[in-house]
Design a protein around this motif. Structure first.
Motif, short mmCIF file in Angstrom:
data_model
loop_
_atom_site.label_atom_id
_atom_site.label_comp_id
_atom_site.label_asym_id
_atom_site.label_seq_id
_atom_site.Cartn_x
_atom_site.Cartn_y
_atom_site.Cartn_z
N LYS A 1 93.20 22.29 19.30
CA LYS A 1 92.48 22.85 20.44
C LYS A 1 93.24 24.07 20.94
O LYS A 1 94.42 23.97 21.25
N ASN A 2 92.56 25.18 21.02
CA ASN A 2 93.17 26.40 21.52
C ASN A 2 92.53 26.75 22.85
O ASN A 2 91.46 27.33 22.92
N ASP A 3 93.20 26.31 23.93
CA ASP A 3 92.72 26.54 25.28
C ASP A 3 93.79 27.29 26.07
O ASP A 3 94.94 27.41 25.64
N LEU A 4 93.40 27.78 27.24
CA LEU A 4 94.36 28.42 28.12
C LEU A 4 95.33 27.37 28.65
O LEU A 4 94.92 26.31 29.12
N MET A 5 96.61 27.65 28.55
CA MET A 5 97.63 26.69 28.97
C MET A 5 98.80 27.44 29.61
O MET A 5 99.00 28.63 29.38
N ASN A 6 99.56 26.70 30.40
CA ASN A 6 100.78 27.21 31.02
C ASN A 6 101.97 26.73 30.19
O ASN A 6 102.34 25.56 30.25
N PHE A 7 102.53 27.63 29.39
CA PHE A 7 103.63 27.26 28.50
C PHE A 7 104.85 26.78 29.29
O PHE A 7 105.56 25.87 28.85
N LYS A 8 105.09 27.35 30.47
CA LYS A 8 106.23 26.94 31.28
C LYS A 8 106.09 25.49 31.74
O LYS A 8 107.06 24.71 31.72
N GLU A 9 104.89 25.09 32.08
CA GLU A 9 104.66 23.72 32.53
C GLU A 9 104.86 22.73 31.38
O GLU A 9 105.47 21.67 31.57
N VAL A 10 104.36 23.07 30.18
CA VAL A 10 104.54 22.18 29.03
C VAL A 10 106.02 22.03 28.71
O VAL A 10 106.52 20.93 28.44
N LEU A 11 106.77 23.14 28.75
CA LEU A 11 108.20 23.08 28.47
C LEU A 11 108.94 22.23 29.49
O LEU A 11 109.81 21.43 29.14
N ASN A 12 108.60 22.37 30.76
CA ASN A 12 109.26 21.57 31.80
C ASN A 12 108.99 20.08 31.62
O ASN A 12 109.89 19.25 31.86
N GLN A 13 107.78 19.73 31.20
CA GLN A 13 107.47 18.31 30.97
C GLN A 13 108.32 17.73 29.85
O GLN A 13 108.80 16.60 29.93
N VAL A 14 108.52 18.50 28.77
CA VAL A 14 109.34 18.02 27.66
C VAL A 14 110.80 17.91 28.09
O VAL A 14 111.49 16.91 27.78
N VAL B 1 101.96 26.41 15.58
CA VAL B 1 102.37 27.67 16.20
C VAL B 1 101.60 28.84 15.61
O VAL B 1 101.10 29.72 16.33
N GLU B 2 101.49 28.90 14.28
CA GLU B 2 100.81 30.01 13.65
C GLU B 2 99.30 29.99 13.92
O GLU B 2 98.67 31.05 13.99
N THR B 3 98.73 28.79 14.07
CA THR B 3 97.31 28.71 14.40
C THR B 3 97.02 29.32 15.76
O THR B 3 95.97 29.92 15.98
N ALA B 4 97.98 29.19 16.69
CA ALA B 4 97.82 29.77 18.03
C ALA B 4 98.22 31.23 18.09
O ALA B 4 98.27 31.82 19.17
N GLY B 5 98.54 31.85 16.93
CA GLY B 5 98.91 33.25 16.92
C GLY B 5 100.37 33.52 17.14
O GLY B 5 100.78 34.67 17.32
N GLY B 6 101.21 32.47 17.16
CA GLY B 6 102.63 32.64 17.37
C GLY B 6 103.42 32.66 16.07
O GLY B 6 102.85 32.64 14.98
N LYS B 7 104.74 32.65 16.22
CA LYS B 7 105.64 32.65 15.07
C LYS B 7 106.78 31.67 15.33
O LYS B 7 107.18 31.46 16.47
N ILE B 8 107.31 31.10 14.26
CA ILE B 8 108.46 30.22 14.34
C ILE B 8 109.39 30.54 13.18
O ILE B 8 108.94 30.75 12.06
N TRP B 9 110.66 30.65 13.47
CA TRP B 9 111.67 30.88 12.44
C TRP B 9 113.00 30.33 12.92
O TRP B 9 113.10 29.82 14.06
N PHE B 10 114.01 30.39 12.10
CA PHE B 10 115.30 29.81 12.49
C PHE B 10 116.44 30.64 11.92
O PHE B 10 116.27 31.40 10.96
N GLU B 11 117.59 30.48 12.55
CA GLU B 11 118.86 31.03 12.06
C GLU B 11 119.88 29.90 12.08
O GLU B 11 119.93 29.12 13.04
#
Length: 412
Positions: A264-277, A385-395
């Motif tokens: 599901k790709n809906d409008l969301m508050n990323f800050k709120e999701v992060l705080n819950q985790v 992440v990529e489905t939502a138009g974002g990117k993920i990578w690591f170092e």
């Protein structure tokens, strides 16, 4: 003599002057020129020298009257009885060089114009001929470009020429492609089911082994009459419950991975999701969690699935904890910051790092470095992440730790 000279001059349309052997004018069709002293009555001394002294039969001389330049040809008139000359004939004439050059220019211009016209006609004819010749190839090229595994239409060509042979081969290729598509789909389906069955069997087999050992231990306790020992019974039952939870987690992972293509790709508050985790892990005494917030806002609007992103962030934190070797307290550092167009999240652990030979396989489904992992956590994270138009990578750095980076475009 003058009458004969006039008649001959009129016949040949040219002036004639006749000189004696000593060079004195004898007769001319234009006596006025000599009477008015425009020309001398004596011949050009160079001409008489060439003819009389050097025995030349003819001589061409360039002569001049004022600014008028002309030429005269001098011809000896030999005697039939002796070797001497009876006289010298002079024929003056003008060279029409300008007229000749103009004529040559006209001829060259006409040739050039004719060549240009022929060249233009040739280009026009070539264009239409080439267009008619290349049209079938363009059509065939367009068909080849649009050829895929779905919705391919055969071509029709009325004649049985070379183009017709190409069209026929193209239609045969479509027929073979359709057959190959069916075989490939069947093979891929069988391969996918085979691989999935293999993975499920492997993942389920790991928890079943300790469950079997625990049950066998309970049977031995029963045979020895030691089931009254509540501590041993409790420990065995906790082991069973832990393995049942592991099986449930494996089933959930496979179920989540199977649903990943349709998030599901809906409008969301990323800050709120992060705080819950973060709220779930901040009271866990087994790890040291620090959160650095440089977003300076309570609302970070992005498009995505809030539940999926919550699982992704939680999975990255759990992976960081599990990457730390036993006897060492896990340290998880989370940093949230923003730019004008995107939000960035960094999750860093103090684990052992990822070996170089495994770094290309981290996001591959069914790959895991843990004995109890399903190998789907990071694959789910990357897909979501990529489905939502974002990117993920690591170092990563061996014996130092690993940092996973998440970035999502902000919603304007």
């Amino acid at each position: 003599m003058n009458e004969e000279v006039n008649n001959l001059a009129n016949t040949i349309a040219s002036d004639l002057h006749i000189y004696t052997g000593e060079g004195k004018l004898q007769a001319s069709n234009r006596p006025n020129i000599f009477d008015k002293k425009i020309l001398s009555n004596w011949i050009n001394p160079v001409a008489i020298s060439e003819i009389e002294e050097k025995n030349q039969s003819r001589f061409l001389a360039e002569e001049k009257i004022g600014k008028l330049i002309y030429k005269s040809v001098y011809l000896s008139i030999p005697s039939t009885n002796s070797q001497s000359n009876l006289g010298i004939l002079a024929v003056p004439f003008f060279e029409s060089e300008a007229e000749l050059n103009s004529l040559i220019s006209d001829v060259l211009s006409n040739i050039f114009n004719a060549f240009v016209v022929i060249f233009i006609l040739f280009l026009i004819v070539s264009y239409f001929v080439s267009k008619n010749l290349t049209f079938p190839f363009k059509l065939l090229t367009q068909k080849l470009k649009t050829t895929n595994l779905e919705n391919n239409e055969p071509m029709y060509w009325g004649s049985k020429d070379e183009i017709g042979l190409l069209v026929n081969e193209y239609n045969n290729m479509l027929f073979k492609l359709e057959s190959s598509k069916k075989v490939l789909a069947s093979t891929e389906k069988e391969s996918a089911w085979r691989e999935m069955a293999k993975q499920v069997a492997h993942e389920i087999k790991n928890p079943l082994t300790p469950m079997k050992l625990t049950l066998q231990h309970l049977l031995r306790l029963q045979s020895a009459g030691q089931l009254d020992d509540h501590e041993r019974l409790k420990k065995s039952l906790e082991t069973l419950i832990h393995q049942v939870d592991a099986l449930s987690g494996i089933a959930s992972s496979f179920s989540t991975f199977a649903k990943m293509p349709l998030p599901k790709n809906d409008l969301m508050n990323f800050k709120e999701v992060l705080n819950q985790v973060i709220e779930l892990f901040k009271n866990d005494e087994r790890l040291d969690l620090t959160f650095k917030d440089d977003s300076y806002t309570d609302n970070i609007p992005i498009i995505g699935d809030d539940k999926l992103f919550g699982r992704v962030i939680a999975n990255l934190i759990i992976n960081g904890v599990q990457a730390v070797e036993s006897g060492k307290k896990p340290e998880i550092r989370i940093w949230l910051w923003m730019s004008d167009q995107a939000v960035f999240l960094e999750i860093t652990d103090n684990g052992n790092g990822i070996p170089p030979e495994l770094r290309d396989k981290i996001f591959i489904p069914n790959f895991s470095t843990k004995s109890q992992g399903s190998g789907l956590g990071l694959a789910i994270a990357k897909s979501g992440v990529e489905t939502a138009g974002g990117k993920i990578w690591f170092e990563t750095e061996m014996n130092v730790g690993t940092t996973f980076y998440l970035t999502f475009p902000l919603l304007e």
